[in-house]
Design a protein around this motif. Structure first.
Motif, short mmCIF file in Angstrom:
data_model
loop_
_atom_site.label_atom_id
_atom_site.label_comp_id
_atom_site.label_asym_id
_atom_site.label_seq_id
_atom_site.Cartn_x
_atom_site.Cartn_y
_atom_site.Cartn_z
N LEU A 155 23.53 29.67 145.75
CA LEU A 155 22.01 30.05 145.94
C LEU A 155 21.59 31.30 145.96
N LEU A 202 16.70 26.81 144.31
CA LEU A 202 16.31 26.91 145.67
C LEU A 202 16.43 28.08 146.08
N PHE A 230 17.12 22.82 152.44
CA PHE A 230 15.87 22.41 152.61
C PHE A 230 14.90 23.32 153.35
N ASP A 231 13.68 22.88 153.67
CA ASP A 231 12.96 23.85 154.43
C ASP A 231 12.99 23.32 155.90
N LEU A 249 13.73 29.75 148.23
CA LEU A 249 13.78 29.08 149.65
C LEU A 249 14.74 29.50 150.66
N ASN A 294 15.96 14.05 147.58
CA ASN A 294 15.54 15.40 147.44
C ASN A 294 15.11 15.97 148.54
N SER A 340 22.81 22.18 148.06
CA SER A 340 21.46 21.78 148.24
C SER A 340 20.87 22.56 149.68
N HIS A 366 19.00 30.15 140.46
CA HIS A 366 19.02 28.99 141.29
C HIS A 366 17.63 28.36 141.64
N ASN A 409 14.51 18.78 149.67
CA ASN A 409 13.36 19.78 149.76
C ASN A 409 11.89 18.94 149.77
#
Ligand SMILES: *Cc1c(COP(=O)(O)O)cnc(C)c1O
Length: 493
Positions: A339, A346, A202-203, A349, A171, A200, A344, A173
């Motif tokens: 996205l 995410l 991520f930050d 983000l 994961n 996917s 979604h 994130n």
């Protein structure tokens, strides 16, 4: 040798000024002109307004002094096209400027023959044996939702064949999951975002801070976003890899890749040249010795596509959003991953990071607008068989293991790009058998929606009429691979 070294200093200053001049321009201007100047064209290139393709294996020298200075890297040289070549140089210059756009740091680039060789080039220098403790274990921490080729390179070529441990972040994130995987033997962090095909994300800022804390590089595969939507170097990444093959070369003329890095990296690795200028380091040392660099023809073909990157990705992103919205409401669709859809998980983000570059200063939008690229995927209700039926019925959208094209292209990753990693690997990467990956091109979106609609509605019919269309003609089918072998290899029904 001195006269060459003096001349080289003047030329290096001229090029540095040229880079600065271009750095002050807007994104579109950089994309269009790159680092090729009128002065260079008029002085050296017959006035050609387009960057020339230098189809030459090597550079000739005026005398032994110049050769010696060049081969000891005391003067800029392209000496041999495995290492460098003026056509490669123009591509590398534009990519370095575009990935660094808006940043208060310097960048450099090494162009490669493919996205995969870019990933290898970016990662391998950090995996070298430590001469102080040659038996120490080596690991790297990377997201598992990655392109199928990357999954194989990490899982087989590095993890299995070389005993370099791939610590998988499931994961991405979850910042704690990243940090828990890091130890003193971790050589780099790696992430793909948005991932292909799973979307996917991520930050980036947080993972960048983690990399800084441990003084190891964060390498980001930013192929799906391109620098027109996301520039990871600004958010804390040290190195970006691009499959230039994809959206950057949307025409589909060939395969190419690039590694773009910040200069003066602050890392614990004991290698000053590497840290000073990673792009130049790769070109002049590891890639000189391993030979994965790009050909001059592919460099200029890619360069030519990059000129219109921003407006193309804007159009293709808008088209993709229309298609994603249409599919979300379709009765035969189980799930849509894009996205850009507010539903979604995410989306919020991604919204912080994915912005059409210079949308705040153009005459069309005049404010920052979010764009999410042209890659999406959807799950068809009814499992693998239903997904294949829909896929086989597409008439406008190409069936191909490709993405980033100006033409819409779809694939079923479970039987293509992500086939070799097996079911367990696909589960990790989040790739069920009923998932169709779609990369929407620059056609009018309504024509793409219509094609998808007719293909999906075919599921309402019992008889596989459309789906059978491509199979009925089996006796006419010959493999495309070799024209010579085709007639004898004609399939019999
Ligand atoms: C295609 C792709 C690659 C590999 O690039 P090639 O140019 O095909 O070698 C790497 N990463 C992503 C995200 C890709 O889509």
């Amino acid at each position: 040798m001195n006269i060459y070294i003096k001349a080289a200093e003047r030329s290096a200053q001229w090029h540095a000024r040229q880079m600065q001049k271009m750095k002050a321009c807007k994104f579109d201007t950089i994309a269009v002109h790159g680092i090729y100047s009128m002065q260079e064209a008029l002085d050296f290139n017959q006035g050609s307004i387009i960057e020339p393709i230098y189809m030459s294996s090597s550079q000739g020298f005026r005398d032994s002094d110049e050769m010696e200075a060049a081969l000891s890297y005391q003067i800029p040289t392209w000496c041999y096209s495995r290492i460098g070549n003026p056509s490669m140089y123009y591509l590398e210059g534009v990519l370095a400027l575009l990935e660094g756009y808006g940043g208060d740091f310097e960048t450099s680039c090494c162009a490669t023959a493919s996205g995969m060789s870019a990933i290898m080039s970016a990662c391998d220098p950090f995996l070298a044996v430590d001469p102080e403790s040659p038996d120490a274990p080596v690991n790297f921490v990377a997201t598992c939702k990655v392109y199928g080729g990357t999954f194989q390179q990490f899982g087989i070529r590095k993890h299995n064949e070389r005993n370099i441990e791939w610590r998988k972040v499931v994961n991405s994130n979850d910042i704690e999951e990243w940090e828990a995987a890091i130890d003193e033997h971790t050589r780099f962090l790696y992430g793909e975002m948005p991932s292909n095909p799973g979307q996917s994300f991520f930050d980036l800022k947080k993972v960048g801070e983690l990399a800084k804390k441990y003084k190891i590089p964060l390498i980001v595969d930013s192929t799906v976003a391109t620098p027109a939507l996301l520039r990871p170097l600004q958010w804390g990444a040290d190195i970006v890899v691009q499959s230039v093959t994809k959206t950057l070369t949307s025409s589909g003329f060939g395969i190419s890749g690039a590694v773009i890095a910040k200069k003066n990296l602050d890392l614990k690795i004991d290698n000053d040249l590497l840290k000073q200028d990673f792009g130049m380091y790769l070109k002049t040392l590891p890639n000189r010795d391993n030979g994965p660099n790009i050909s001059p023809v592919n460099a200029i073909l890619s360069l030519n596509d990059i000129r219109t990157l921003r407006s193309k990705i804007d159009l293709m992103s808008r088209n993709t959003l229309q298609v994603a919205r249409f599919l979300s409401g379709h009765k035969h669709i189980e799930q849509v991953d894009y996205l850009g859809l507010e539903t979604h998980p995410l989306h919020d983000l991604a919204k912080q990071y994915m912005v059409l570059v210079d949308s705040d200063i153009d005459d069309l939008y005049n404010k920052p607008v979010n764009r999410y690229g042209h890659l999406m995927s959807f799950h068809v209700k009814g499992g693998a068989a239903a997904a294949r039926k829909v896929f086989d019925s597409l008439q406008r959208i190409w069936r191909a293991t490709d993405l980033g094209r100006i033409k819409s292209v779809a694939t079923i990753p479970a039987i293509s790009t992500h086939q070799q990693q097996g079911e367990e690997g696909r589960d990790l990467a989040g790739i069920p058998p009923n998932l169709i990956r779609l990369c929407v091109g620059a056609e009018h979106y309504q024509d793409i929606i219509d094609d998808l609609d007719q293909a999906l509605n075919g599921l309402d019919r019992r008889q596989p009429d459309q789906a059978g269309r491509n199979k009925n003609t089996a006796k006419e089918i010959a493999p495309y691979f070799s024209a010579g072998g085709a007639s004898s290899a004609r399939l019999q029904e």
